[in-house]
Design a protein around this motif. Structure first.
Motif, PDB file in Angstrom:
ATOM      1  N   TYR A  58      -1.076  -4.385  -5.412  1.00  0.00           N
ATOM      2  CA  TYR A  58      -0.666  -2.995  -5.214  1.00  0.00           C
ATOM      3  C   TYR A  58      -1.889  -2.110  -5.055  1.00  0.00           C
ATOM      4  O   TYR A  58      -2.835  -2.203  -5.829  1.00  0.00           O
ATOM      5  CB  TYR A  58       0.150  -2.526  -6.418  1.00  0.00           C
ATOM      6  CG  TYR A  58       0.709  -1.131  -6.302  1.00  0.00           C
ATOM      7  CD1 TYR A  58       1.798  -0.870  -5.491  1.00  0.00           C
ATOM      8  CD2 TYR A  58       0.149  -0.077  -7.018  1.00  0.00           C
ATOM      9  CE1 TYR A  58       2.330   0.414  -5.390  1.00  0.00           C
ATOM     10  CE2 TYR A  58       0.675   1.209  -6.927  1.00  0.00           C
ATOM     11  CZ  TYR A  58       1.758   1.449  -6.117  1.00  0.00           C
ATOM     12  OH  TYR A  58       2.288   2.709  -6.012  1.00  0.00           O
ATOM     13  N   GLU A  59      -1.870  -1.274  -4.044  1.00  0.00           N
ATOM     14  CA  GLU A  59      -2.908  -0.276  -3.816  1.00  0.00           C
ATOM     15  C   GLU A  59      -2.234   1.074  -3.642  1.00  0.00           C
ATOM     16  O   GLU A  59      -1.258   1.199  -2.896  1.00  0.00           O
ATOM     17  CB  GLU A  59      -3.743  -0.602  -2.573  1.00  0.00           C
ATOM     18  CG  GLU A  59      -4.575  -1.852  -2.690  1.00  0.00           C
ATOM     19  CD  GLU A  59      -5.812  -1.687  -3.573  1.00  0.00           C
ATOM     20  OE1 GLU A  59      -6.201  -0.536  -3.867  1.00  0.00           O
ATOM     21  OE2 GLU A  59      -6.378  -2.720  -3.963  1.00  0.00           O
ATOM     22  N   HIS A  60      -2.742   2.081  -4.324  1.00  0.00           N
ATOM     23  CA  HIS A  60      -2.170   3.424  -4.254  1.00  0.00           C
ATOM     24  C   HIS A  60      -3.233   4.388  -3.728  1.00  0.00           C
ATOM     25  O   HIS A  60      -4.288   4.540  -4.335  1.00  0.00           O
ATOM     26  CB  HIS A  60      -1.694   3.846  -5.641  1.00  0.00           C
ATOM     27  CG  HIS A  60      -0.923   5.125  -5.637  1.00  0.00           C
ATOM     28  ND1 HIS A  60      -0.848   5.934  -6.739  1.00  0.00           N
ATOM     29  CD2 HIS A  60      -0.198   5.738  -4.676  1.00  0.00           C
ATOM     30  CE1 HIS A  60      -0.104   6.990  -6.457  1.00  0.00           C
ATOM     31  NE2 HIS A  60       0.295   6.894  -5.210  1.00  0.00           N
TER      32      HIS A  60
ATOM     33  N   ILE B 240       3.085  -1.208   4.150  1.00  0.00           N
ATOM     34  CA  ILE B 240       2.442   0.082   3.953  1.00  0.00           C
ATOM     35  C   ILE B 240       3.553   1.122   4.015  1.00  0.00           C
ATOM     36  O   ILE B 240       4.357   1.115   4.945  1.00  0.00           O
ATOM     37  CB  ILE B 240       1.393   0.381   5.039  1.00  0.00           C
ATOM     38  CG1 ILE B 240       0.478  -0.822   5.272  1.00  0.00           C
ATOM     39  CG2 ILE B 240       0.592   1.620   4.683  1.00  0.00           C
ATOM     40  CD1 ILE B 240      -0.429  -0.690   6.481  1.00  0.00           C
TER      41      ILE B 240
ATOM     42  N   PHE C  46      -8.689   4.252   3.115  1.00  0.00           N
ATOM     43  CA  PHE C  46      -7.600   3.473   3.710  1.00  0.00           C
ATOM     44  C   PHE C  46      -8.161   2.274   4.475  1.00  0.00           C
ATOM     45  O   PHE C  46      -7.693   1.140   4.324  1.00  0.00           O
ATOM     46  CB  PHE C  46      -6.788   4.391   4.629  1.00  0.00           C
ATOM     47  CG  PHE C  46      -5.589   3.757   5.271  1.00  0.00           C
ATOM     48  CD1 PHE C  46      -4.544   3.262   4.510  1.00  0.00           C
ATOM     49  CD2 PHE C  46      -5.500   3.692   6.648  1.00  0.00           C
ATOM     50  CE1 PHE C  46      -3.426   2.698   5.113  1.00  0.00           C
ATOM     51  CE2 PHE C  46      -4.385   3.137   7.258  1.00  0.00           C
ATOM     52  CZ  PHE C  46      -3.354   2.641   6.491  1.00  0.00           C
TER      53      PHE C  46
ATOM     54  N   TYR D 272      -8.011  -6.583   2.449  1.00  0.00           N
ATOM     55  CA  TYR D 272      -6.841  -7.466   2.501  1.00  0.00           C
ATOM     56  C   TYR D 272      -6.577  -7.979   3.917  1.00  0.00           C
ATOM     57  O   TYR D 272      -5.453  -8.388   4.221  1.00  0.00           O
ATOM     58  CB  TYR D 272      -5.611  -6.746   1.967  1.00  0.00           C
ATOM     59  CG  TYR D 272      -5.686  -6.463   0.485  1.00  0.00           C
ATOM     60  CD1 TYR D 272      -5.338  -7.436  -0.443  1.00  0.00           C
ATOM     61  CD2 TYR D 272      -6.126  -5.230   0.011  1.00  0.00           C
ATOM     62  CE1 TYR D 272      -5.402  -7.179  -1.802  1.00  0.00           C
ATOM     63  CE2 TYR D 272      -6.194  -4.963  -1.348  1.00  0.00           C
ATOM     64  CZ  TYR D 272      -5.836  -5.940  -2.248  1.00  0.00           C
ATOM     65  OH  TYR D 272      -5.902  -5.685  -3.591  1.00  0.00           O
TER      66      TYR D 272
ATOM     67  N   ILE E  97      -9.288  -0.492   2.135  1.00  0.00           N
ATOM     68  CA  ILE E  97      -8.169  -1.304   1.638  1.00  0.00           C
ATOM     69  C   ILE E  97      -7.739  -2.308   2.705  1.00  0.00           C
ATOM     70  O   ILE E  97      -7.557  -3.499   2.422  1.00  0.00           O
ATOM     71  CB  ILE E  97      -6.984  -0.415   1.226  1.00  0.00           C
ATOM     72  CG1 ILE E  97      -7.349   0.436   0.013  1.00  0.00           C
ATOM     73  CG2 ILE E  97      -5.754  -1.267   0.930  1.00  0.00           C
ATOM     74  CD1 ILE E  97      -6.354   1.543  -0.296  1.00  0.00           C
TER      75      ILE E  97
ATOM     76  N   ILE F 219       0.867  -1.173   0.000  1.00  0.00           N
ATOM     77  CA  ILE F 219       0.000   0.000   0.000  1.00  0.00           C
ATOM     78  C   ILE F 219       0.902   1.222   0.000  1.00  0.00           C
ATOM     79  O   ILE F 219       1.717   1.411   0.906  1.00  0.00           O
ATOM     80  CB  ILE F 219      -0.931   0.037   1.236  1.00  0.00           C
ATOM     81  CG1 ILE F 219      -1.785  -1.218   1.316  1.00  0.00           C
ATOM     82  CG2 ILE F 219      -1.804   1.291   1.209  1.00  0.00           C
ATOM     83  CD1 ILE F 219      -2.598  -1.335   2.602  1.00  0.00           C
ATOM     84  N   ASN F 220       0.758   2.068  -1.012  1.00  0.00           N
ATOM     85  CA  ASN F 220       1.588   3.249  -1.179  1.00  0.00           C
ATOM     86  C   ASN F 220       0.764   4.498  -0.883  1.00  0.00           C
ATOM     87  O   ASN F 220      -0.248   4.742  -1.531  1.00  0.00           O
ATOM     88  CB  ASN F 220       2.114   3.289  -2.621  1.00  0.00           C
ATOM     89  CG  ASN F 220       2.873   4.554  -2.925  1.00  0.00           C
ATOM     90  OD1 ASN F 220       3.231   5.324  -2.042  1.00  0.00           O
ATOM     91  ND2 ASN F 220       3.117   4.779  -4.204  1.00  0.00           N
TER      92      ASN F 220
END
Length: 195
Positions: free
Chosen positions: A111-113, A144, A130, A137, A133, A88-89
């Motif tokens: 990948y999560e942005h 993170i 947030f 998961y 997400i 997570i970015n």
């Protein structure tokens, strides 16, 4: 293990603690207190990768959560080798020096942005996204990150206070265990306002 002993467990780590957490159990045996201290080394659950040697800053609030600063190709490879399933970015696109999404997906991770550009974007809608997400998961091993871990810690603290109903001290401590530093006063002020 009793509730008191469970409360004495310290599962948060930082770079100073080199990817280990300490568990202290005190057991009364025949009127003598016996203290057992054990070091929980996450390198076994990380496929032998010493993530504390790869990342600076590095926080390990629990076995399935890694909080770190900005990534590069080598760090993405280390996370994949350590068995991370999701990255997570929280950095914005202009903070990135490479195609992080492509690198993470090439390495076999999800990948999560969710860019959070400083204190002004620490708003309830971002924290709800947030939270979504993290719920999606839940139970997965994840990393993170932002530039330093500070925005990650801020988001975690606000999530704990606003969405989980945690008391101020608990929410702030949760944030600190995830890297909250410079944004601490801002987060504190935002938690004072009911959501």
């Amino acid at each position: 293990m009793t509730a008191q002993n469970m409360n004495s467990q310290n599962s948060a780590t930082s770079t100073d603690q080199a990817d280990r957490s300490m568990t202290i159990d005190t057991v009364a045996a025949n009127d003598n207190a016996v203290t057992n201290i054990s070091i929980n080394d996450h390198s076994d659950s990380d496929n032998g990768v010493d993530l504390s040697a790869v990342f600076e800053p590095y926080f390990r609030p629990d076995a399935n959560t890694i909080v770190c600063g900005a990534l590069n190709e080598e760090k993405v490879a280390a996370l994949a080798k350590a068995g991370v399933e999701l990255v997570i970015n929280l950095q914005s696109e202009d903070e990135l020096s490479f195609n992080e999404s492509a690198a993470v997906e090439r390495a076999g991770m999800s990948y999560e942005h969710l860019p959070i550009n400083g204190a002004e974007e620490l708003k309830q809608l971002k924290i709800l996204a947030f939270d979504n997400i993290l719920r999606q998961y839940h139970g997965k091993k994840m990393a993170i990150h932002c530039g330093s871990g500070n925005r990650v810690g801020a988001a975690i603290a606000l999530r704990a206070g606003w969405l989980r109903g945690r008391k101020m001290d608990t929410a702030m401590e949760r944030g600190r265990s995830h890297g909250l530093t410079k944004l601490e006063q801002e987060v504190h002020n935002r938690l004072l306002v009911p959501r």
